[in-house]
Design a protein around this motif. Structure first.
Motif, PDB file in Angstrom:
ATOM      1  N   LEU A   1      -2.718  -2.713  -6.230  1.00 60.73           N
ATOM      2  CA  LEU A   1      -3.469  -2.870  -4.703  1.00 60.73           C
ATOM      3  C   LEU A   1      -3.164  -3.815  -3.584  1.00 60.73           C
ATOM      4  CD1 LEU A   1      -6.304  -2.155  -3.484  1.00 60.73           C
ATOM      5  CD2 LEU A   1      -7.372  -4.185  -4.574  1.00 60.73           C
ATOM      6  N   ILE A   2      -2.393  -4.984  -3.961  1.00 61.62           N
ATOM      7  CA  ILE A   2      -1.952  -5.876  -3.030  1.00 61.62           C
ATOM      8  C   ILE A   2      -0.788  -5.113  -2.193  1.00 61.62           C
ATOM      9  CG2 ILE A   2      -0.552  -8.106  -2.563  1.00 61.62           C
ATOM     10  CD1 ILE A   2      -3.312  -8.457  -3.415  1.00 61.62           C
TER      11      ILE A   2
ATOM     12  N   THR B   1       0.461  -2.567  10.898  1.00 65.29           N
ATOM     13  CA  THR B   1      -0.684  -2.544  11.818  1.00 65.29           C
ATOM     14  C   THR B   1      -0.494  -3.742  12.748  1.00 65.29           C
ATOM     15  OG1 THR B   1      -2.329  -1.315  10.368  1.00 65.29           O
ATOM     16  CG2 THR B   1      -3.149  -2.625  12.175  1.00 65.29           C
ATOM     17  N   ILE B   2      -0.181  -4.994  12.219  1.00 65.06           N
ATOM     18  CA  ILE B   2      -0.073  -6.131  12.769  1.00 65.06           C
ATOM     19  C   ILE B   2       1.368  -5.865  13.781  1.00 65.06           C
ATOM     20  CG2 ILE B   2       0.596  -8.635  12.592  1.00 65.06           C
ATOM     21  CD1 ILE B   2      -1.202  -9.015  10.138  1.00 65.06           C
TER      22      ILE B   2
ATOM     23  N   GLY C   1      -0.168   5.615  12.204  1.00 64.50           N
ATOM     24  CA  GLY C   1      -0.514   5.640  10.601  1.00 64.50           C
ATOM     25  C   GLY C   1      -0.704   7.037  10.069  1.00 64.50           C
ATOM     26  N   LEU C   2      -1.448   7.666  11.000  1.00 65.47           N
ATOM     27  CA  LEU C   2      -1.729   9.165  10.630  1.00 65.47           C
ATOM     28  C   LEU C   2      -0.367  10.096  10.775  1.00 65.47           C
ATOM     29  CD1 LEU C   2      -3.899  11.251  10.235  1.00 65.47           C
ATOM     30  CD2 LEU C   2      -4.203  11.474  12.849  1.00 65.47           C
TER      31      LEU C   2
ATOM     32  N   LEU D   1      -0.794  -4.544   1.904  1.00 63.80           N
ATOM     33  CA  LEU D   1       0.003  -4.868   2.691  1.00 63.80           C
ATOM     34  C   LEU D   1       0.786  -3.810   3.480  1.00 63.80           C
ATOM     35  CD1 LEU D   1       1.666  -7.795   0.500  1.00 63.80           C
ATOM     36  CD2 LEU D   1       0.287  -8.130   2.534  1.00 63.80           C
ATOM     37  N   LEU D   2       0.981  -2.823   2.758  1.00 58.57           N
ATOM     38  CA  LEU D   2       1.759  -1.397   3.278  1.00 58.57           C
ATOM     39  C   LEU D   2       0.695  -0.821   4.623  1.00 58.57           C
ATOM     40  CD1 LEU D   2       2.820   0.734   0.492  1.00 58.57           C
ATOM     41  CD2 LEU D   2       4.292  -0.416   2.475  1.00 58.57           C
TER      42      LEU D   2
END
Length: 115
Positions: free
Chosen positions: A3-4, A14-15, A101-102, A8-9
């Motif tokens: 999950l981590i 995004t950042i 992302g899409l 993070l991915l």
């Protein structure tokens, strides 16, 4: 995949994308740039947890992104003090990171289909 790693991915690109958008918009104030990092931790992580465990429908994601635009605009307003600028920052950052992302996901699935 843990999950981590999944979180993070989603969070790290995004950042970087949203910082890039702010820099392209000529934002130089460190407090605004750092605030982008902070608000993304508080909006991106819950969104991805919700999508992973509750509902991954496109409609849900789109509605969540619209809510995030409002939340992040309010956050940016605390730092830039101009509502129009805060909405421009939030809308452009989120639209570009969402569409990137899409596009990445679509390209990933296309590559998988070719293999």
């Amino acid at each position: 995949m843990t999950l981590i790693v999944i979180l993070l991915l989603a969070l790290v690109p995004t950042i970087f994308i949203e910082l890039g958008v702010l820099l392209l918009l000529r934002e130089k104030r460190k407090k605004v740039l750092w605030s982008s990092v902070i608000i993304n931790v508080f909006t991106n992580v819950p969104l991805n947890l919700y999508v992973t465990f509750v509902d991954e429908s496109f409609t849900t994601i789109l509605l969540a992104e619209l809510l995030i635009i409002l939340v992040e605009a309010a956050w940016y307003w605390l730092f830039v003090r101009r509502l129009s600028q805060a909405f421009i920052y939030s809308t452009l950052c989120n639209a570009i990171s969402f569409l990137t992302g899409l596009l990445f996901v679509l390209l990933f699935y296309m590559i998988l289909l070719l293999i």
